[in-house]
Design a protein around this motif. Structure first.
Motif, short mmCIF file in Angstrom:
data_model
loop_
_atom_site.label_atom_id
_atom_site.label_comp_id
_atom_site.label_asym_id
_atom_site.label_seq_id
_atom_site.Cartn_x
_atom_site.Cartn_y
_atom_site.Cartn_z
N ARG A 137 -9.73 98.10 7.00
CA ARG A 137 -9.32 97.80 5.63
C ARG A 137 -8.04 96.97 5.57
O ARG A 137 -7.84 96.18 4.64
N PHE A 138 -7.15 97.14 6.55
CA PHE A 138 -5.87 96.45 6.55
C PHE A 138 -5.78 95.37 7.63
O PHE A 138 -4.70 94.80 7.82
N LYS A 139 -6.87 95.09 8.31
CA LYS A 139 -6.83 94.19 9.45
C LYS A 139 -6.41 92.78 9.06
O LYS A 139 -5.71 92.09 9.81
N ASP A 140 -6.82 92.31 7.86
CA ASP A 140 -6.49 90.95 7.43
C ASP A 140 -5.32 90.90 6.47
O ASP A 140 -5.03 89.85 5.90
N LYS A 141 -4.64 92.02 6.28
CA LYS A 141 -3.50 92.06 5.36
C LYS A 141 -2.20 91.71 6.11
O LYS A 141 -2.07 92.02 7.29
N PRO A 142 -1.24 91.08 5.41
CA PRO A 142 0.03 90.72 6.06
C PRO A 142 0.96 91.92 6.19
O PRO A 142 2.00 92.01 5.53
N ILE A 143 0.59 92.86 7.05
CA ILE A 143 1.37 94.09 7.21
C ILE A 143 2.78 93.78 7.72
O ILE A 143 3.74 94.45 7.36
N ASP A 144 2.90 92.74 8.55
CA ASP A 144 4.22 92.37 9.07
C ASP A 144 5.20 92.06 7.94
O ASP A 144 6.37 92.42 8.01
N SER A 145 4.70 91.40 6.90
CA SER A 145 5.57 91.07 5.76
C SER A 145 6.03 92.33 5.05
O SER A 145 7.20 92.45 4.68
N TYR A 146 5.09 93.28 4.85
CA TYR A 146 5.46 94.53 4.20
C TYR A 146 6.55 95.24 4.99
O TYR A 146 7.55 95.71 4.44
N VAL A 147 6.35 95.32 6.31
CA VAL A 147 7.31 96.02 7.16
C VAL A 147 8.67 95.34 7.11
O VAL A 147 9.71 95.99 7.02
N GLN A 148 8.66 94.00 7.16
CA GLN A 148 9.92 93.28 7.12
C GLN A 148 10.65 93.47 5.79
O GLN A 148 11.87 93.58 5.75
N VAL A 149 9.89 93.52 4.69
CA VAL A 149 10.52 93.76 3.39
C VAL A 149 11.16 95.14 3.35
O VAL A 149 12.31 95.30 2.91
N PHE A 150 10.43 96.15 3.82
CA PHE A 150 10.99 97.51 3.85
C PHE A 150 12.24 97.57 4.73
O PHE A 150 13.23 98.22 4.38
N MET A 151 12.18 96.89 5.87
CA MET A 151 13.33 96.93 6.78
C MET A 151 14.52 96.18 6.20
O MET A 151 15.67 96.56 6.44
N ILE A 152 14.27 95.13 5.43
CA ILE A 152 15.38 94.42 4.79
C ILE A 152 16.11 95.36 3.82
O ILE A 152 17.35 95.43 3.81
N PHE A 153 15.33 96.08 3.01
CA PHE A 153 15.95 97.02 2.08
C PHE A 153 16.68 98.13 2.84
O PHE A 153 17.77 98.56 2.45
N ALA A 154 16.07 98.60 3.94
CA ALA A 154 16.72 99.64 4.74
C ALA A 154 18.03 99.13 5.34
O ALA A 154 19.05 99.84 5.32
N TRP A 155 18.03 97.91 5.85
CA TRP A 155 19.25 97.35 6.42
C TRP A 155 20.31 97.10 5.36
O TRP A 155 21.51 97.27 5.61
N ILE A 156 19.89 96.69 4.17
CA ILE A 156 20.86 96.50 3.08
C ILE A 156 21.55 97.82 2.75
O ILE A 156 22.78 97.89 2.63
N ILE A 157 20.74 98.88 2.61
CA ILE A 157 21.32 100.20 2.32
C ILE A 157 22.22 100.66 3.47
O ILE A 157 23.31 101.20 3.26
N GLY A 158 21.75 100.42 4.71
CA GLY A 158 22.54 100.81 5.88
C GLY A 158 23.87 100.08 5.96
O GLY A 158 24.92 100.68 6.23
N ILE A 159 23.84 98.76 5.72
CA ILE A 159 25.07 97.97 5.78
C ILE A 159 26.05 98.39 4.68
O ILE A 159 27.26 98.49 4.91
N LEU A 160 25.50 98.65 3.49
CA LEU A 160 26.37 99.12 2.40
C LEU A 160 27.00 100.47 2.74
O LEU A 160 28.17 100.71 2.43
N THR A 161 26.20 101.33 3.37
CA THR A 161 26.73 102.64 3.76
C THR A 161 27.83 102.49 4.81
O THR A 161 28.87 103.16 4.74
N ILE A 162 27.60 101.63 5.80
CA ILE A 162 28.63 101.39 6.83
C ILE A 162 29.88 100.80 6.20
O ILE A 162 31.01 101.17 6.56
N PHE A 163 29.68 99.88 5.26
CA PHE A 163 30.84 99.29 4.56
C PHE A 163 31.65 100.38 3.84
O PHE A 163 32.88 100.38 3.87
N ALA A 164 30.93 101.28 3.18
CA ALA A 164 31.60 102.37 2.46
C ALA A 164 32.35 103.28 3.43
O ALA A 164 33.44 103.77 3.13
#
Length: 423
Positions: A137-164
């Motif tokens: 069902r997901f073989k032709d879906k751009p899963i890499d893009s989804y993962v990268q988007v999630f990781m971008i948000f995770a890194w943003i939250i992480g960097i803000l936390t480290i800054f704090a």
């Protein structure tokens, strides 16, 4: 309470007659060594426990998601959480006599803890990515893009936390300062932001999937999409080269996606024969009788000829001239022949549009366009079907006294030299 527990060893060392300064540093070293030993043992025990649980769950599980978790060592990194928390709580006890070093140790440990959580998220999303790619069902879906988007948000939250943590301020104050510098940030991270927005739009609108055949002339891409990431789309061309396209180009420029053809019932054939205009004429009765020998139009000629003769006789048309009344032309009869030929061709999809039409005359002749769909959509077979059809039609033209337009070659050009004119 921290001071009481942190100085138990210190008080003991003083009783043995050790100098106060030496006792202070030795107290710190022994406490740190002791907590490190406890933390390492606890980390090992938790890891052993999680591994045993993982093996038991894997044996009972019906899917292989847990295998991806183990492959990416997610349980191993999760086992570090409790020891990290214990070490973090023990820092005030160990550094009771070193308040400045205590602040640095707390900040450093908290930063490493945030990085550990980010690493766990990264390993978890990689496991999800690998697992979903095994699902049809997901073989032709751009899963890499989804993962990268999630990781971008995770890194943003992480960097803000480290800054704090480093600045000892709140995240909201950071956002206030960020708003003042938003114009500069947008300019610096323009490509990344464009890639993020484009990746989300491509995914939501289902513009491109992995495995799609796309043609992007601007970037010289003509082949199958093999990877869709946040910033780029990789296309493997038919000559086995790889073309990398910026993701935002998929929404800012025009490209062709052949998926519609691939999922449909056929691949379109749209090609014309340029018929020389001077070869088009009315058919004489003798020619009509001769053309009845052609099997594909025999019944049509008989039926059509009877209709034409009945009309001309009923209206007392003078047939001394062929132009009078109703007549058959070699071009019209050939058009009917092509239509019948395609309808009887095994490689043509009869459920899709099938049409033979005459287009507007051009200086190169009158185009007779074949518009149909090949049942076989594979490139090699499609080209074979296309060539087979037009080989036959080109060979059939002379039987209808029709000529194909072509530019004259040297042997057909009349030599208008002075000698020829004088002769």
């Amino acid at each position: 309470m921290d001071k009481e527990y942190g100085r138990l060893l210190y008080n003991y060392l003083l009783k043995t007659g050790m100098a106060e300064g030496l006792a202070t540093y030795l107290n710190l070293i022994l406490l740190l060594l002791g907590v490190l030993v406890v933390v390492l043992i606890l980390d090992l025990l938790i890891w052993k426990t999680l591994r045993a649980i993982s093996v038991r769950v894997a044996r009972k599980s019906k899917n292989n998601f847990d295998n991806f978790l183990v492959t990416h060592r997610v349980p191993r990194y999760v086992a570090h959480i409790v020891p990290f928390v214990i070490f973090l709580e023990f820092i005030p006890v160990a550094f009771v006599d070193f308040p400045y070093a205590q602040g640095i140790a707390l900040k450093t440990t908290k930063i490493f803890f945030v990085l550990l959580i980010l690493l766990i998220f990264r390993k978890f999303f990689k496991s999800v990515n690998g697992y979903l790619k095994t699902r049809p069902r997901f073989k032709d879906k751009p899963i890499d893009s989804y993962v990268q988007v999630f990781m971008i948000f995770a890194w943003i939250i992480g960097i803000l936390t480290i800054f704090a943590i480093v600045t000892e301020t709140t995240v909201w104050k950071f956002f206030t300062a960020l708003g003042a510098a938003s114009a500069v940030i947008l300019l610096i991270f323009k490509d990344s932001i464009l890639g993020l927005v484009a990746s989300i739009q491509v995914t939501i609108n289902d513009m491109v999937r992995i495995g799609d055949w796309i043609t992007f002339e601007k970037y010289g891409a003509d082949g199958d999409v093999i990877e869709i990431s946040l910033a780029t789309v990789k296309v493997q061309n038919f000559d086995m080269t790889i073309t990398t396209i910026p993701t935002y180009a998929l929404i800012s420029d025009s490209f062709k996606n052949w998926r519609g053809m691939q999922v449909s019932g056929g691949r379109r054939i749209k090609r014309s024969l340029l018929i020389r205009q001077k070869s088009i004429r009315f058919l004489t009765p003798a020619e009509i009788e001769s053309l009845k020998k052609i099997h594909l139009v025999e019944a049509y000629i008989t039926s059509r000829n009877d209709q034409i003769n009945s009309y001309n006789e009923a209206n007392q048309i003078n047939k001394d001239l062929l132009v009078n009344g109703r007549n058959m032309t070699n071009f019209g009869l050939f058009r009917k022949y092509v239509s019948n030929y395609l309808e009887n061709h095994s490689a043509i999809n009869k459920k899709m549009t099938l049409m033979v039409r005459q287009l507007q005359p051009t200086p190169q002749g009158i185009p007779l366009e074949i518009y149909a769909f090949s049942s076989d959509k594979r490139w090699e077979n499609y080209e074979y079907v296309l060539a087979d059809i037009f080989d036959h039609l080109l060979a059939a033209l002379p039987y209808f006294s029709l000529e194909l337009f072509e530019y004259p070659v040297s042997k057909n050009v009349v030599d208008f030299s002075d000698d020829t004119l004088n002769a």
